[in-house]
Design a protein around this motif. Structure first.
Motif, mmCIF file in Angstrom:
data_model
loop_
_atom_site.group_PDB
_atom_site.id
_atom_site.type_symbol
_atom_site.label_atom_id
_atom_site.label_comp_id
_atom_site.label_asym_id
_atom_site.label_seq_id
_atom_site.Cartn_x
_atom_site.Cartn_y
_atom_site.Cartn_z
ATOM 1 N N LEU A 76 25.587 -15.408 57.293
ATOM 2 C CA LEU A 76 25.455 -14.396 56.248
ATOM 3 C C LEU A 76 26.825 -14.226 55.611
ATOM 4 O O LEU A 76 27.799 -13.905 56.292
ATOM 5 C CB LEU A 76 24.997 -13.056 56.832
ATOM 6 N N ALA A 104 25.022 -7.538 61.564
ATOM 7 C CA ALA A 104 24.269 -8.765 61.851
ATOM 8 C C ALA A 104 25.035 -9.719 62.756
ATOM 9 O O ALA A 104 24.523 -10.792 63.102
ATOM 10 C CB ALA A 104 23.926 -9.481 60.543
ATOM 11 N N ILE A 117 12.784 -12.047 61.712
ATOM 12 C CA ILE A 117 12.236 -13.375 61.463
ATOM 13 C C ILE A 117 12.600 -14.321 62.607
ATOM 14 O O ILE A 117 13.556 -14.083 63.353
ATOM 15 C CB ILE A 117 12.740 -13.968 60.120
ATOM 16 N N MET A 131 16.539 -9.924 58.508
ATOM 17 C CA MET A 131 16.925 -11.057 59.340
ATOM 18 C C MET A 131 16.522 -10.858 60.792
ATOM 19 O O MET A 131 16.117 -11.803 61.480
ATOM 20 C CB MET A 131 18.447 -11.275 59.263
ATOM 21 N N SER A 132 16.608 -9.635 61.266
ATOM 22 C CA SER A 132 16.298 -9.365 62.675
ATOM 23 C C SER A 132 14.822 -9.554 62.984
ATOM 24 O O SER A 132 14.448 -9.698 64.148
ATOM 25 C CB SER A 132 16.721 -7.945 63.048
ATOM 26 N N ARG A 143 13.348 -17.798 62.422
ATOM 27 C CA ARG A 143 14.419 -18.771 62.158
ATOM 28 C C ARG A 143 15.437 -18.128 61.221
ATOM 29 O O ARG A 143 15.334 -18.225 60.004
ATOM 30 C CB ARG A 143 13.829 -20.041 61.556
ATOM 31 N N ARG A 144 16.419 -17.455 61.817
ATOM 32 C CA ARG A 144 17.396 -16.704 61.036
ATOM 33 C C ARG A 144 18.424 -17.631 60.391
ATOM 34 O O ARG A 144 18.787 -18.653 60.982
ATOM 35 C CB ARG A 144 18.115 -15.701 61.942
ATOM 36 N N PRO A 145 18.929 -17.269 59.227
ATOM 37 C CA PRO A 145 20.019 -18.052 58.633
ATOM 38 C C PRO A 145 21.212 -18.072 59.587
ATOM 39 O O PRO A 145 21.585 -17.023 60.130
ATOM 40 C CB PRO A 145 20.346 -17.285 57.347
ATOM 41 N N LEU A 153 13.777 -15.617 53.817
ATOM 42 C CA LEU A 153 14.937 -15.796 54.690
ATOM 43 C C LEU A 153 14.622 -16.696 55.878
ATOM 44 O O LEU A 153 15.525 -17.294 56.464
ATOM 45 C CB LEU A 153 15.431 -14.434 55.207
ATOM 46 N N ASP A 154 13.353 -16.814 56.222
ATOM 47 C CA ASP A 154 12.953 -17.617 57.378
ATOM 48 C C ASP A 154 13.248 -19.091 57.114
ATOM 49 O O ASP A 154 12.732 -19.680 56.163
ATOM 50 C CB ASP A 154 11.458 -17.416 57.645
ATOM 51 N N MET A 176 23.572 -11.649 65.745
ATOM 52 C CA MET A 176 22.530 -12.664 65.597
ATOM 53 C C MET A 176 22.906 -13.809 64.662
ATOM 54 O O MET A 176 22.163 -14.789 64.562
ATOM 55 C CB MET A 176 21.228 -12.019 65.100
ATOM 56 N N THR A 177 24.047 -13.716 63.977
ATOM 57 C CA THR A 177 24.437 -14.798 63.074
ATOM 58 C C THR A 177 25.928 -14.706 62.776
ATOM 59 O O THR A 177 26.571 -13.683 63.055
ATOM 60 C CB THR A 177 23.648 -14.732 61.751
#
Length: 289
Positions: free
Chosen positions: A100, A142, A93, A90-91, A95-97, A48-49, A145-146
């Protein structure tokens, strides 16, 4: 782009992965049993990174058997726990996508007869609606953060999988017909348009929250059956009685076959998405030509 698809080996995920790869994008599929170089185990959160998008389609099929209490728990847990696991990954890493996209279904609206439903319509209260709401809530965790997009999918159509081959089989044997009264609405979408809309949602950063992945012309089951019969050059004169469907499928018959929703893709239409197959006639003609 680098796109990670959880549950990417199924009917919809495989089509999305193929479409992305055809245009030169790097696609990794998270699966329990990796078999190829572009498939990775669920435990490998490192993939995911640096991803440009994460698409979660994982969940136990609804039609894999009668809905016993154990099956119901499995249907819910297979969706919610997977979404929770991905959000947690995701939380952790760097470099998050940036987006989602999480699967859901038009079943979230419950049964509303012939009422037109959009993304702003209230949710239902039956089992399928509760599954979708829990699934969506797990993904929306999420949102801090995204960007999160909830893919409220209707009945996806293609002759290679999904429900359409099962619907066409008795028709080909001259034993097809409406289900129950036939007045229940079925909100459908050609699989190609589904794939295109998911990719459109990845690219369109203004799309957030729920989006209905359905064609703009939902039809009743009676209309669906008649259109499918014409596409297959077969008659449709043997209806499946409601009592017989309930005996065969139990609770699932009422939830999936004998009831439905008249869902409109309001958000996609408002934001400029253009369907290749806006009506059922053109969709089935392309599929069975």
């Amino acid at each position: 782009m680098k796109v990670v698809i959880a549950g990417g080996t199924g009917f919809l995920g495989s089509a999305l992965a193929a479409s992305l790869r055809l245009d030169g994008h790097h696609v990794l599929v998270m699966t329990r049993r990796p078999k190829t170089h572009d498939e990775v185990p669920w435990t490998d959160a490192s993939v995911l990174d640096g991803a440009d998008a994460l698409v979660n389609l994982a969940g136990e099929p609804l039609d894999a058997g009668r809905w016993t209490d154990a099956r119901k728990r499995s249907i819910v847990e297979s969706r919610v726990k997977t979404a929770e696991m991905l959000v947690k990954a995701m939380s952790g890493i760097a470099r998050r996508p940036p987006v989602l996209l999480n699967a859901s279904a038009v079943g979230v609206y419950g049964t509303h007869g012939d009422e037109a439903l959009t993304e702003e319509s209230p949710p239902g209260s039956d089992f399928l609606a509760s599954v979708c709401l829990k699934w969506e809530a797990a993904a929306m965790a999420a949102a801090w953060m995204t960007r999160v997009v909830l893919l409220r999918t209707g009945l996806p159509l293609d002759k290679t999988g999904g429900a359409l081959p099962q619907l066409a089989r008795p028709m080909r044997m001259f034993a097809g017909g409406r289900a129950g009264s036939g007045t229940q609405y079925w909100s459908w979408i050609h699989r190609d348009d589904w794939t295109r809309m998911v990719r459109w949602a990845i690219d369109n950063t203004e799309i957030t929250g729920p989006i209905n992945l359905t064609a703009p012309s939902p039809v009743t089951n009676r209309e669906f059956t008649a259109t499918l019969a014409r596409a297959l050059h077969r008659p449709a004169f043997l209806p499946a009685p409601a009592f017989a469907l309930r005996m065969a499928f139990g609770e699932m018959a009422d939830a999936v076959i004998l009831s439905g929703q008249r869902v409109l893709p309001a958000k996609a239409t408002r934001n400029g998405f253009e369907f290749r197959y806006p009506d059922l006639e053109s969709a089935l003609w392309q599929i069975y030509r």
